[in-house]
Design an enzyme around this catalytic site. Structure first.
Site, short mmCIF file in Angstrom:
data_model
loop_
_atom_site.label_atom_id
_atom_site.label_comp_id
_atom_site.label_asym_id
_atom_site.label_seq_id
_atom_site.Cartn_x
_atom_site.Cartn_y
_atom_site.Cartn_z
N ASP A 28 0.88 -1.16 0.00
CA ASP A 28 0.00 0.00 0.00
C ASP A 28 0.93 1.22 0.00
O ASP A 28 2.10 1.12 0.38
CB ASP A 28 -0.95 0.02 1.21
C1 BGC Z 1 -4.90 3.50 0.08
C2 BGC Z 1 -5.03 2.55 -1.10
C3 BGC Z 1 -4.84 3.30 -2.38
C4 BGC Z 1 -3.47 3.97 -2.36
C5 BGC Z 1 -3.15 4.77 -3.60
C6 BGC Z 1 -3.60 4.27 0.02
O1 BGC Z 1 -3.59 5.27 0.99
O2 BGC Z 1 -4.95 2.77 1.29
O3 BGC Z 1 -6.30 1.93 -1.07
O4 BGC Z 1 -4.96 2.44 -3.48
O5 BGC Z 1 -3.41 4.85 -1.24
O6 BGC Z 1 -3.93 5.92 -3.63
#
Ligand code: BGC
Length: 738
Positions: A227
Site C-alpha cells: 500500500d
Molecule cells: C490506500 C489505497 C490506495 C493507495 C493509492 C492508500 O492510501 O490505502 O487503497 O490504493 O493509497 O492511492
C-alpha cells in the site's frame, strides 16, 4: 511486442533490478528503457477510475462512479459485478491504465470502520465471490486487478502502525478467505499488502502472510505491491516477499537495495525474484488484449443506474411503496439535492455526471422539495418549518437522511452509529404531521435505526449508490423496478451489541480481535442477540415461498471429494416479477472448537415472474463444513451433525435438514502437555503407558472422575506424590508414541 523475462534479468544491472522493485513516481512501475521494458501504469479504484491530473490527491479525470462496494455487495449479484468490472476495465484502457487498484475485500469487523463503504461485507464468502466477479470482469478487458488491503486492515484508526492481534483460526476463516477466493478464482495481477502489523509483524515485511500463505498455500504468481507508504524496511520487505514498493521513495529504497546486494548482504536471487515478477506483470500489460472499444459514458451511466437499483435494500414497507402514481410528494432532505453517492479518500471519483433525486423524481411525479436540514449539522428552525409545511400539503413524505461526507472517509473511523441530531429532530417533526413517511438513507456503513424506525412507514437503505443513485431511487420509489438488495452486513440495535464493540479500535498501537471468528452475524447468532435487521435481509415488491430442501451427498471428507448438492425450490407468490436471494447456511454443533451457529455457504439471486417456481442448486464442498484447526494447521471436517438451512436471510430459514458426516479421526500426536483424556483416547499410547505399571495395576478412572481430572496434563499429574506413574514413564512413552 513481448520480451523474455529471463533474458532481461540476465542483462540487467543490480541497479536496474533494484529500480524495478521500487516503482517510479506515484503511479508507475519503473521500466528499463535501455532494455525495452516499459512502465506499468496504475490508478485507484475500486468503484470508478481515479486518474490523477495533478501531482497529488485532488483533481482527477472524469470517470463513471459506480456504487461503492457497500452498494454493489448488497446486490448479491456476481453477474452484475462482472459487468461493472468490465466497464471499469474499458474506462481504464481508454485512459491507458494497466492496473486498477481494487477491489478492496477487507471484512467489516465493525460498522465504525471509516472505509467500510469501500469494502463488501462482514461475510468472507459474499465478499470473495463478488470481488472475484469484479476482478474477473476487469481482467477480461485486459486490465489488471489489484486486490487489497492484504490483510486484517479493518480500521482506519492508527492504520499504519496498529498491531492486529488475531488468532490464526480467525484469519483463515474470516479475514483471509475473500483474498483467497479472488486469488484462486480471478488470478488478479496484483495483491496490495496493508499498512498494519499482524501479530507483531508489519504486513509489508511478513514472510508468513506474503510468502507462506499467499504463494505457498494459494499458489499466487502475481505481484505483491505495498500500500502507498506501507514499507518501513525495504530490504526486509523484499525478503518477506513484497515485490514492488509504491510510491517511489525519492532516491532511497532502490539505492539501499542495490547497495546491500552489491555488499553481499542480500543475495541477488531474492532481488531477481521480485524483479522477475514485476517484469512478468509488465509483460502481461504489454501483451494484454484490450478490445479497444471506447468507453461509453452514457452506457456506463445506465449500468451504474442498474447497479444502484440492485444495491438498494428495502428494509421496511407497510404498503406505502411503491408510491401511488398520483400522490403529492413532499421530498425532504438536503441529500435529495446534494446527493451523497461515494465516500472520501483515495477512492473518490470525479463523476461524469450526477443524478439528483430532486430532479429525477420531479420529472415523473408531483414533488415539493424542502431541504429540511443543513449538512453542517447546525440546527435551522426555518428549514424544519418549511419541511413541515411541505409535508402538510402533501400525501406522502420522502425523507432523505444520512451521514455527512465528513463522517465516512479513508483515514478516520466513526465513533458512534447515530444519524445527525438535526435529522432525527426533523424526522420527529415530520412524523407529528401524520402523513406516511418513506425514509431513504445515504450512508456507507450501518447506522442506528431502531430508535426512530416506528416513525417510518417504509425504509430504504440506499447506501452510497454512485452517480446514478438519484435515478435509481426514483425508479424504485415509483415502482418501475424494485429495490433488490439484501444486507451484506447486520444492522444492530445498538453499537454495543456488535461482537467487536469492546475491542474496536483498540488501544494506541494494538487491537485485539478477541471475538475470534464470531464476526458480524456469526457473533450475533452465537450470543442470541436481537438485531434491527439481520444479515441477508431485504424486501421487494413481491413475496416468495420456499419448499423442498434436497441434500445429496457424494464422496467423503476422508477421500477429499466430499460434495453436497443442495437444492431449494423457490416460488414467486406475489403478483409482480421480482428478485430473491436464496441463501444456504451450514452449522456444526457440537464441535471440538466453538463454531458459529450458522455460516453462509452458498447463495443465488434469481428473478421470477409472478407464480413462477425455480429449483435453485447450490453445490457445497468440504470447505463448507470445515474449520481451521490450529492444532493440526489445516482445514478439518469433524464427525458429527451438521445443519443445512435455507431461506431468505440469516434469521429466516424456513428449510432445514440435518446431515451426519462420519470422518475417521486423525491421530493427533501426544506431547508433554497432553491431558489425561487425550492420553486415554490414544489407545496405543495409553496401553504402552499401562504396560509400564506393575502387573494388574492399571489406572481405571470412572467417568465422573474422568470428567473432573480428564483435562489435566498427564505429565504434571504424574509428578504428584503416590502416583502410580512417573514423569519419566510419560517421557519414555512419548519418545516412542509422541
Ligand atoms: C490506500 C489505497 C490506495 C493507495 C493509492 C492508500 O492510501 O490505502 O487503497 O490504493 O493509497 O492511492
Amino acid at each position: 511486442m513481448s520480451f523474455d523475462v529471463d533474458d532481461i534479468i540476465t542483462q540487467a544491472t543490480t541497479e536496474d533490478l533494484a529500480r524495478l522493485v521500487c516503482g517510479d513516481g506515484t503511479w508507475h512501475t519503473s521500466g528499463i528503457e535501455r532494455l525495452g521494458v516499459p512502465r506499468v501504469r496504475m490508478a485507484d479504484g475500486p468503484h470508478g477510475l481515479r486518474v490523477e491530473l495533478g501531482a497529488s490527491l485532488g483533481e482527477s479525470a472524469p470517470a463513471t462512479c459506480f456504487p461503492p462496494a457497500v452498494g454493489l455487495a448488497s446486490s448479491w449479484n456476481p453477474a452484475l459485478l462482472k459487468r461493472v468490472g468490465q466497464a471499469l476495465g474499458r474506462e481504464a484502457s481508454a485512459q491507458g491504465v494497466d492496473v486498477v487498484l481494487g477491489p478492496g475485500v477487507n471484512i467489516k469487523r465493525s460498522p465504525l470502520c471509516g472505509r467500510n463503504f469501500e469494502y463488501f461485507s462482514e461475510d468472507p464468502l459474499l465478499a470473495g465471490t463478488l470481488a472475484s466477479a469484479l476482478a474477473y470482469g476487469l481482467q477480461a478487458e485486459g486490465v489488471g486487478a489489484c486486490v487489497k488491503h492484504f490483510a486484517a486492515n479493518n480500521q482506519e484508526t492508527d492504520r499504519m502502525r496498529v498491531d492486529v492481534q488475531v488468532s490464526e483460526r480467525a484469519l483463515r476463516e474470516i479475514y483471509l478467505p475473500a483474498f483467497e477466493k479472488v486469488v484462486l478464482s480471478a488470478h488478479p495481477w496484483m495483491v496490495m499488502c496493508s499498512y498494519n502489523r499482524l501479530n507483531g509483524t508489519l504486513v509489508s515485511q511478513d514472510p508468513w502472510l506474503l510468502t507462506d500463505v499467499l504463494r505457498g498455500d494459494w499458489d499466487y504468481d502475481g505481484v505483491v505491491v505495498s500500500d502507498w507508504g506501507a514499507v518501513f524496511d525495504r530490504v526486509e520487505a523484499l525478503v518477506a516477499g513484497l515485490d514492488l514498493e509504491m510510491p517511489h521513495v525519492l532516491g532511497n529504497s532502490d539505492v539501499e537495495v542495490a547497495e546491500v546486494v552489491e555488499a553481499g548482504q542480500l543475495s541477488r536471487e531474492v532481488l531477481e525474484l521480485g524483479a522477475a515478477r514485476v517484469l512478468a506483470l509488465t509483460e502481461r500489460a504489454v501483451d494484454a488484449v484490450r478490445p479497444g472499444h471506447a468507453a461509453d459514458p452514457a452506457a456506463h451511466h445506465q449500468l451504474a443506474r442498474e447497479a444502484a437499483q440492485e444495491s438498494m435494500v428495502l428494509l421496511a414497507n407497510d404498503g406505502v411503496l411503491p408510491l401511488a402514481p398520483r400522490a403529492k410528494i413532499a421530498l425532504v432532505g438536503e441529500f435529495a439535492r446534494t446527493p451523497r453517492f461515494q465516500g472520501g479518500g483515495s477512492s473518490r471519483v470525479n463523476a461524469t455526471r450526477v443524478d439528483r433525486l430532486v430532479d429525477t423524481l420531479a420529472a415523473r411525479r408531483r414533488v415539493r422539495f424542502a431541504p429540511g436540514f443543513l449538512l453542517s449539522g447546525k440546527a435551522d428552525d426555518a428549514l424544519v418549518d418549511e419541511a413541515v409545511a411541505a409535508a402538510e400539503a402533501s400525501d406522502v413524505v420522502v425523507a432523505c437522511l444520512g451521514l455527512p461526507d465528513s463522517e465516512e472517509t479513508e483515514g478516520l473511523d466513526r465513533t458512534h452509529l447515530r444519524l445527525p441530531e438535526v435529522q432525527l429532530a426533523l424526522l420527529a417533526e415530520l412524523a407529528a404531521v401524520g402523513k406516511p413517511i418513506v425514509v431513504v438513507l445515504s450512508n456507507g456503513s450501518a447506522v442506528e435505526v431502531a430508535p426512530w424506525l416506528d416513525q417510518a412507514n417504509a425504509l430504504i437503505e440506499g447506501w452510497l449508490a454512485g452517480q446514478a443513485g438519484g435515478l435509481a431511487l426514483a425508479d424504485v420509489l415509483g415502482g418501475d423496478v424494485e429495490p433488490s438488495g439484501r444486507l451484506a452486513e447486520t444492522i444492530a440495535v445498538r453499537l454495543g451489541d456488535h461482537p467487536s464493540a469492546l475491542m474496536f479500535p483498540g488501544e494506541p498501537g494494538r487491537v485485539v480481535y478477541g471475538e475470534g471468528v464470531f464476526v458480524g452475524y456469526r457473533g450475533f447468532d452465537a450470543a442470541d442477540r436481537e438485531v434491527a435487521f439481520p444479515f441477508g435481509f431485504g424486501l421487494g415488491y413481491t413475496t416468495f415461498s420456499y419448499d423442498r430442501l434436497v441434500v445429496k451427498v457424494t464422496g467423503t471428507p476422508a477421500s477429499r471429494d466430499l460434495r453436497v448438492a443442495v437444492q431449494v425450490t423457490v416460488t414467486n407468490t406475489g403478483d409482480r416479477a421480482g428478485c430473491e436471494v436464496v441463501q444456504v447456511y451450514v452449522g456444526n454443533a457440537p464441535a471440538t472448537v466453538p463454531r458459529p451457529p450458522r455460516e453462509l455457504r452458498g447463495f443465488s439471486k434469481v428473478r421470477l415472474e409472478p407464480g413462477e417456481s425455480r429449483v435453485v442448486s447450490l453445490p457445497l464442498d468440504a470447505r463448507a463444513f470445515s474449520f481451521w484447526s490450529e492444532a493440526q494447521g489445516r482445514w478439518v471436517v469433524e464427525s458429527g451433525l451438521f445443519t443445512i438451512e435455507a431461506g431468505p436471510n440469516s434469521r429466516d430459514l424456513p428449510l432445514a435438514q440435518e446431515l451426519k458426516l462420519d470422518v475417521p479421526a486423525r491421530r493427533v500426536p501426544l506431547h508433554v502437555e497432553s491431558t489425561i483424556a487425550e492420553w486415554m483416547a490414544d489407545t496405543e499410547a495409553w496401553e504402552a503407558l499401562m504396560a509400564r505399571l506393575p502387573e494388574g495395576a492399571r489406572i481405571e478412572l470412572p467417568e465422573e472422575v474422568l470428567a473432573v481430572v480428564g483435562g489435566q496434563p498427564l505429565r504434571r499429574f504424574a509428578k504428584f506424590p503416590d502416583m502410580p506413574i512417573t514423569a519419566a514413564d510419560v517421557d519414555a512413552v512419548l519418545a516412542s508414541h509422541g
